[in-house]
Write an enzyme that holds these catalytic residues in place. Structure first.
Site, PDB file in Angstrom:
ATOM      1  CG  LEU A   1      -1.283   1.623   1.238  1.00  0.00           C
ATOM      2  CD1 LEU A   1      -2.758   1.413   0.237  1.00  0.00           C
ATOM      3  CD2 LEU A   1      -2.283   1.188   2.611  1.00  0.00           C
ATOM      4  CB  ILE A   2       2.497   3.477  -2.361  1.00  0.00           C
ATOM      5  CG1 ILE A   2       3.162   2.153  -2.307  1.00  0.00           C
ATOM      6  CG2 ILE A   2       3.175   4.387  -2.326  1.00  0.00           C
ATOM      7  CD1 ILE A   2       3.766   1.717  -3.860  1.00  0.00           C
TER       8      ILE A   2
ATOM      9  N   GLY B   1      -0.436   8.220  -1.618  1.00  0.00           N
ATOM     10  CA  GLY B   1       0.543   9.661  -2.355  1.00  0.00           C
ATOM     11  C   GLY B   1       0.805   8.990  -3.139  1.00  0.00           C
TER      12      GLY B   1
ATOM     13  CB  SER C   1      -1.413  10.463  -7.757  1.00  0.00           C
ATOM     14  OG  SER C   1      -1.832  11.542  -7.123  1.00  0.00           O
ATOM     15  CB  SER C   2       2.020  12.956  -8.909  1.00  0.00           C
ATOM     16  OG  SER C   2       2.073  13.811  -7.471  1.00  0.00           O
TER      17      SER C   2
ATOM     18  CB  ILE D   1       8.268  10.292  -4.442  1.00  0.00           C
ATOM     19  CG1 ILE D   1       9.762  10.959  -4.595  1.00  0.00           C
ATOM     20  CG2 ILE D   1       9.628   9.287  -3.676  1.00  0.00           C
ATOM     21  CD1 ILE D   1      10.461  11.586  -3.676  1.00  0.00           C
ATOM     22  N   GLY D   2       5.909   8.783  -5.040  1.00  0.00           N
ATOM     23  CA  GLY D   2       4.706   7.585  -5.224  1.00  0.00           C
ATOM     24  C   GLY D   2       4.908   7.463  -6.708  1.00  0.00           C
TER      25      GLY D   2
ATOM     26  CB  SER E   1      12.639  15.383   4.057  1.00  0.00           C
ATOM     27  OG  SER E   1      13.234  16.205   3.318  1.00  0.00           O
TER      28      SER E   1
ATOM     29  CE1 TYR F   1       8.134  17.819   3.478  1.00  0.00           C
ATOM     30  CE2 TYR F   1      10.490  18.831   3.037  1.00  0.00           C
ATOM     31  CZ  TYR F   1       8.674  18.005   3.360  1.00  0.00           C
ATOM     32  OH  TYR F   1       9.930  16.527   1.932  1.00  0.00           O
TER      33      TYR F   1
END
Length: 267
Positions: free
Chosen positions: A6-7, A9, A11-12, A14-15, A129, A142
């Site tokens: 299961l991943i 994010g 749709s674009s 890195i994911g 990150s 962030y």
């Protein structure tokens, strides 16, 4: 049987790169986005999931388990960026990014752990990150969200050890994605005392993303971590100086390291 992943994010960026790479290597992959266009995209089963809405997490995980009966890996990738002077960033935006990057990730973990504990197997990979290892000017919020997720992962690993459930972080540096376009940018205010420094730093950050690494590199690292019997606590993926900056932070006095960052950003 194929391993089930299961991943969030997916749709674009890195994911999406990770999802496609794993499908090409015979994994059964479920990706999520807030509003998926199709239920199947290039072999990736897409589920509707908003990490800030727990009810969508519950439904998505239940849908996966009904179809597959197990979950072997969770890759917590969904997140958002934010920039701005700390003093001038609206509290609502600060809370929103914490809800996405930190609390949202924790909610997805909680949703999959009962199954993983029952299986006595599973792995959670939290995408953090390199920015989470240090307080960066005009990216402090962030950095804080990703740093918090990294520290929480360290604690979770020890709590989950008896259940044979593994957890780790993979911290990317700058990758060529659309994250800059999706960030919340506090506006550059004409009357702000931070105007010039923030504007210049913002331009530098966007330049770094534009010249970032190929997301395929991140996908290969993720697969290698997934296939590790004893994953490390943390992994870092980025240009040499980005990774080396973490080692420098450990070695140098705090004020020396601060000067390096100030020089890097021209502050």
């Amino acid at each position: 049987m194929s391993k089930v992943v299961l991943i969030t994010g997916a749709s674009s960026g890195i994911g999406q790169a990770i999802a496609q790479f794993l499908v090409n290597h015979s994994y059964t992959v479920y990706g999520t986005s807030r509003n998926p266009k199709n239920s199947l995209e290039n072999g990736v089963h897409m589920l509707a999931l908003d990490v800030t809405k727990p009810e969508t997490i519950t439904v998505a995980v239940a849908t996966l388990l009904k179809a597959e009966g197990k979950i072997d890996y969770l890759i917590n990738n969904a997140g958002m960026g934010i920039t701005g002077p700390l003093e001038e960033t609206p509290d609502t935006e600060t809370r929103r990014v914490f809800e996405t990057n930190y609390f949202g990730a924790l909610e997805v973990i909680k949703a999959v752990l009962p199954t993983m504990r029952a299986q006595r197997s599973g792995m959670v990979i939290n995408i953090t990150s390199i920015a989470g290892y240090m307080g960066l000017p005009y990216r402090g919020i962030y950095s804080a969200t990703k740093g918090a997720l990294g520290i929480t992962t360290e604690a979770y690993r020890m709590e989950l050890k008896e259940f044979n459930v593994k957890m780790t972080t993979v911290a990317p540096g700058d990758f060529a994605t659309n994250i800059a376009a999706g960030r919340y940018h506090a506006p550059v205010l004409d009357n702000s005392p931070y105007k010039d420094n923030y504007k210049n730093t913002l331009a530098l950050m966007d330049e770094h993303v534009d010249k970032g690494m190929d997301t395929a590199i991140m996908a290969k690292v993720i697969k290698r971590v997934m296939e590790s019997k004893n994953p490390k606590v943390h992994y870092r993926v980025g240009f040499f100086m980005q990774r080396f900056s973490i080692a420098l932070k450990r070695m140098l006095p705090d004020t020396w390291y601060e000067k390096l960052l100030l020089n890097h950003y021209g502050l």
